[in-house]
Design an enzyme around this catalytic site. Structure first.
Site, PDB file in Angstrom:
ATOM      1  N   SER A   1       0.876  -1.086   0.100  1.00 54.90           N
ATOM      2  CA  SER A   1       0.007   0.182  -0.058  1.00 54.90           C
ATOM      3  C   SER A   1       0.933   1.085   0.105  1.00 54.90           C
ATOM      4  O   SER A   1       1.645   1.492  -0.885  1.00 54.90           O
ATOM      5  CB  SER A   1      -1.121  -0.228   1.153  1.00 54.90           C
ATOM      6  OG  SER A   1      -1.979   0.849   1.006  1.00 54.90           O
TER       7      SER A   1
ATOM      8  N   HIS B   1      -7.525  -5.540  -0.689  1.00 53.82           N
ATOM      9  CA  HIS B   1      -6.509  -4.641  -0.844  1.00 53.82           C
ATOM     10  C   HIS B   1      -4.895  -5.438  -1.021  1.00 53.82           C
ATOM     11  O   HIS B   1      -4.901  -6.070   0.211  1.00 53.82           O
ATOM     12  CB  HIS B   1      -6.511  -3.816   0.288  1.00 53.82           C
ATOM     13  CG  HIS B   1      -5.467  -2.601   0.238  1.00 53.82           C
ATOM     14  ND1 HIS B   1      -4.827  -2.067  -0.891  1.00 53.82           N
ATOM     15  CD2 HIS B   1      -4.920  -1.791   1.187  1.00 53.82           C
ATOM     16  CE1 HIS B   1      -3.924  -1.283  -0.383  1.00 53.82           C
ATOM     17  NE2 HIS B   1      -3.895  -1.007   0.631  1.00 53.82           N
TER      18      HIS B   1
ATOM     19  N   ASP C   1      -8.702  -4.189  -6.320  1.00 52.20           N
ATOM     20  CA  ASP C   1      -8.395  -3.377  -5.098  1.00 52.20           C
ATOM     21  C   ASP C   1      -9.126  -2.321  -4.717  1.00 52.20           C
ATOM     22  O   ASP C   1      -9.229  -1.366  -5.820  1.00 52.20           O
ATOM     23  CB  ASP C   1      -6.914  -3.143  -5.207  1.00 52.20           C
ATOM     24  CG  ASP C   1      -6.061  -2.656  -3.835  1.00 52.20           C
ATOM     25  OD1 ASP C   1      -6.654  -1.932  -2.980  1.00 52.20           O
ATOM     26  OD2 ASP C   1      -4.992  -3.229  -3.764  1.00 52.20           O
TER      27      ASP C   1
END
Length: 545
Positions: free
Chosen positions: A258, A514, A485
């Site tokens: 991320s 995610h 995602d």
């Protein structure tokens, strides 16, 4: 600037709510689908820790810095048993052996490295096969603002294969967690802040929101003023090279998830010669504006909600009474959240579920497909007058524990995000963009638009240099994207691959949630592990289905 809710792996922490709500059977460790993407890969040169102690390097990606003093370069971590870790770590982490913790010092300001310092907290699981140890593998799990020590302490078991030949190392970046941390509001004020209306409907509500944002900024400046100019990604990326050096590694082996993809890519830009084996999973496109970033993320969350809705409808009315088809379920979710604006729902925690908290709870569950059954239950219970489960999900996403204490996740998120951009939006900017945000996502768009004001009035200008990620001379970097995602839309993965350039390659999962690695998809896990363990780079544009 990123969305108001930090970008991080939420699936691991959502697991913690299941037992208390009779939903422990809803969480699976692996993706049930059998992957069919190619796991074959071509070989590439690898690297391991050198026998002599390397020193931190000066940036070559356009930055300059004075030489670091011996007090920085000569330090060694004093590893000791970890204390104050989350209750479920490390015993349930799955990684053999207990972790050790330490703190090291890095310059507050790399332009003046002989001046003040800040502490960085480290956590390490030693390699379980030390005879074949490659070196250290440094993790950042996102945010910005998520604690890498807490997260690795809880989730190390998901990296057991890598942990055979690497020391698994988590760290709290400057400004975060157990490192020298940014402080803004206290717990009671954060309860009010996180529950307040984030989508004003009239002038009085607009004033309340902007007044609240201004008070938040004042609290950060008052409690952390001297630290705020020095918590950006540009500086944190330099810190990673100090960590590499004091751990004794000639190259930085890195797993960024991320926001951690942004951090790792900027490190590669500044110090391309020190890049070892690097995987960036759940990529962020650093070159788009804050408006476009929030707009694209809102659309991705709306798509993820639609995917959840189709799944939910397929469960049948007994488990998903919100509707019998995708559109009906989405409409029910919107009706519920809209109703919370004027009529919050009671909970068992003596705090009502407001619209803002309800939206945060919904978005938290969309991070992980294995949490969708939890979300269905939470929505059903909220519609029947009990918002406890959605509130619990929101608390986990906001960094609030069951005792009402918040981590500094939100404070660090704001400080780092504002340090990484010179963009400062106004109410007029938000109102101009609101139609686009509502069109992109009727549910998540409005709050994302008003969230653009988070850096308004920030006491420091910010630095766009953190957005530079080109690293054409670096060793191969594997960028991973998941087509479903919600938090880092898939388009950002090929964009980051292009922006890094050189030998960077794209690895794609046709999945939901995610990030990709922590879904447990065997094709993705095998490709990533083969690179870290054997130096085999996946063929460009490998796709796992």
């Amino acid at each position: 600037m990123l969305q108001k809710v930090p970008l991080r792996q939420a699936g691991a922490v959502i697991t913690l709510v299941l037992a208390g709500f009779g939903l422990s059977g809803c969480k699976g460790g692996k993706d049930a689908a059998t992957p069919s993407g190619s796991g074959r890969a071509s070989s590439a040169e690898g690297s391991s820790a050198g026998s002599s102690m390397p020193s931190p390097s000066s940036p070559s990606g356009g930055g300059t810095a004075a030489a670091l003093p011996a007090s920085i370069t000569g330090q060694r971590p004093a590893w000791a048993p970890c204390t104050g870790m989350p209750a479920d770590a490390p015993a349930s982490s799955g990684q053999k052996g207990a972790p050790s913790c330490a703190k090291i010092k890095v310059p507050l300001d790399y332009a003046h490295p002989g001046g003040g310092t800040v502490d960085l907290a480290l956590l390490r699981f030693p390699a379980t096969d030390p005879a074949h140890r490659i070196g250290s593998l440094l993790f950042n799990f996102g945010g910005p603002g998520a604690s890498g020590t807490d997260t690795l302490g809880q989730a190390a078991g998901q990296f057991q294969n890598l942990g055979k030949r690497y020391d698994l190392v988590g760290f709290d970046p400057r400004g975060v967690g157990r490192s020298t941390a940014v402080r803004c509001l206290d717990d009671r004020a954060l309860d009010k802040f996180t529950s307040s209306d984030s989508t004003p409907d009239d002038a009085s509500e607009e004033k309340a929101l902007t007044d609240e944002d201004a008070a938040y900024v004042r609290s950060c400046a008052s409690n952390s003023g001297t630290l705020l100019p020095h918590v950006g990604t540009l500086t944190a990326a330099r810190d990673m090279d100090v960590i590499r050096s004091v751990l004794g590694d000639a190259k930085l082996h890195y797993f960024g998830i991320s926001y951690g993809t942004w951090l790792g890519a900027n490190n590669a830009h500044q110090l391309p010669g020190n890049v070892g084996r690097a995987v960036l999973d759940g990529a962020v496109d650093t070159k788009i504006s804050g408006i476009d970033l929030a707009l694209q993320q809102s659309a991705a969350f709306q798509r993820a909600l639609g995917n959840f809705a189709a799944y939910c409808a397929g469960l049948g009315r007994a488990q998903c009474p919100m509707g019998t088809d995708k559109n009906a379920v989405v409409a029910s979710v919107q009706k519920l959240l809209d109703g919370l604006d004027a009529h919050p729902v009671n909970t068992q925690q003596r705090r009502p579920l407001t619209q803002s908290l309800g939206e945060t709870g919904v978005s938290a569950a969309l991070y992980d497909q294995t949490s969708w059954k939890i979300l269905a239950a939470g929505l059903d219970r909220a519609a029947k007058g009990d918002g406890t489960l959605l509130l619990t999900l929101a608390d986990l996403q906001n960094g609030r524990d069951e005792n009402g204490h918040y981590s500094n996740l939100l404070a660090a998120y704001t400080a780092i995000s504002c340090a990484d951009t010179t963009e400062r939006y106004t109410v007029q900017d938000v109102k101009r963009e609101l139609p686009r945000f509502r069109n992109a996502s009727p549910i998540f768009g409005p709050s994302a638009a008003w969230g653009l004001l988070s850096c308004s009035g920030w006491p420091y200008k910010g630095d766009d240099a953190a957005k530079e990620v080109s690293a054409p001379s670096a060793a191969p970097i594997v960028v991973v994207g998941n087509e479903g995602d919600p938090a880092t839309p898939y388009a950002w993965a090929p964009a980051l691959t292009r922006e890094i350039g050189g030998r960077a390659v794209l690895l794609t999962l046709k999945g939901q949630g995610h990030g990709a690695y922590l879904t447990g998809d065997r094709c993705i896990v095998n490709a990533v592990d083969s690179y870290f363990l054997d130096g085999k780079v996946p063929p460009p544009n490998t796709t796992c289905t």
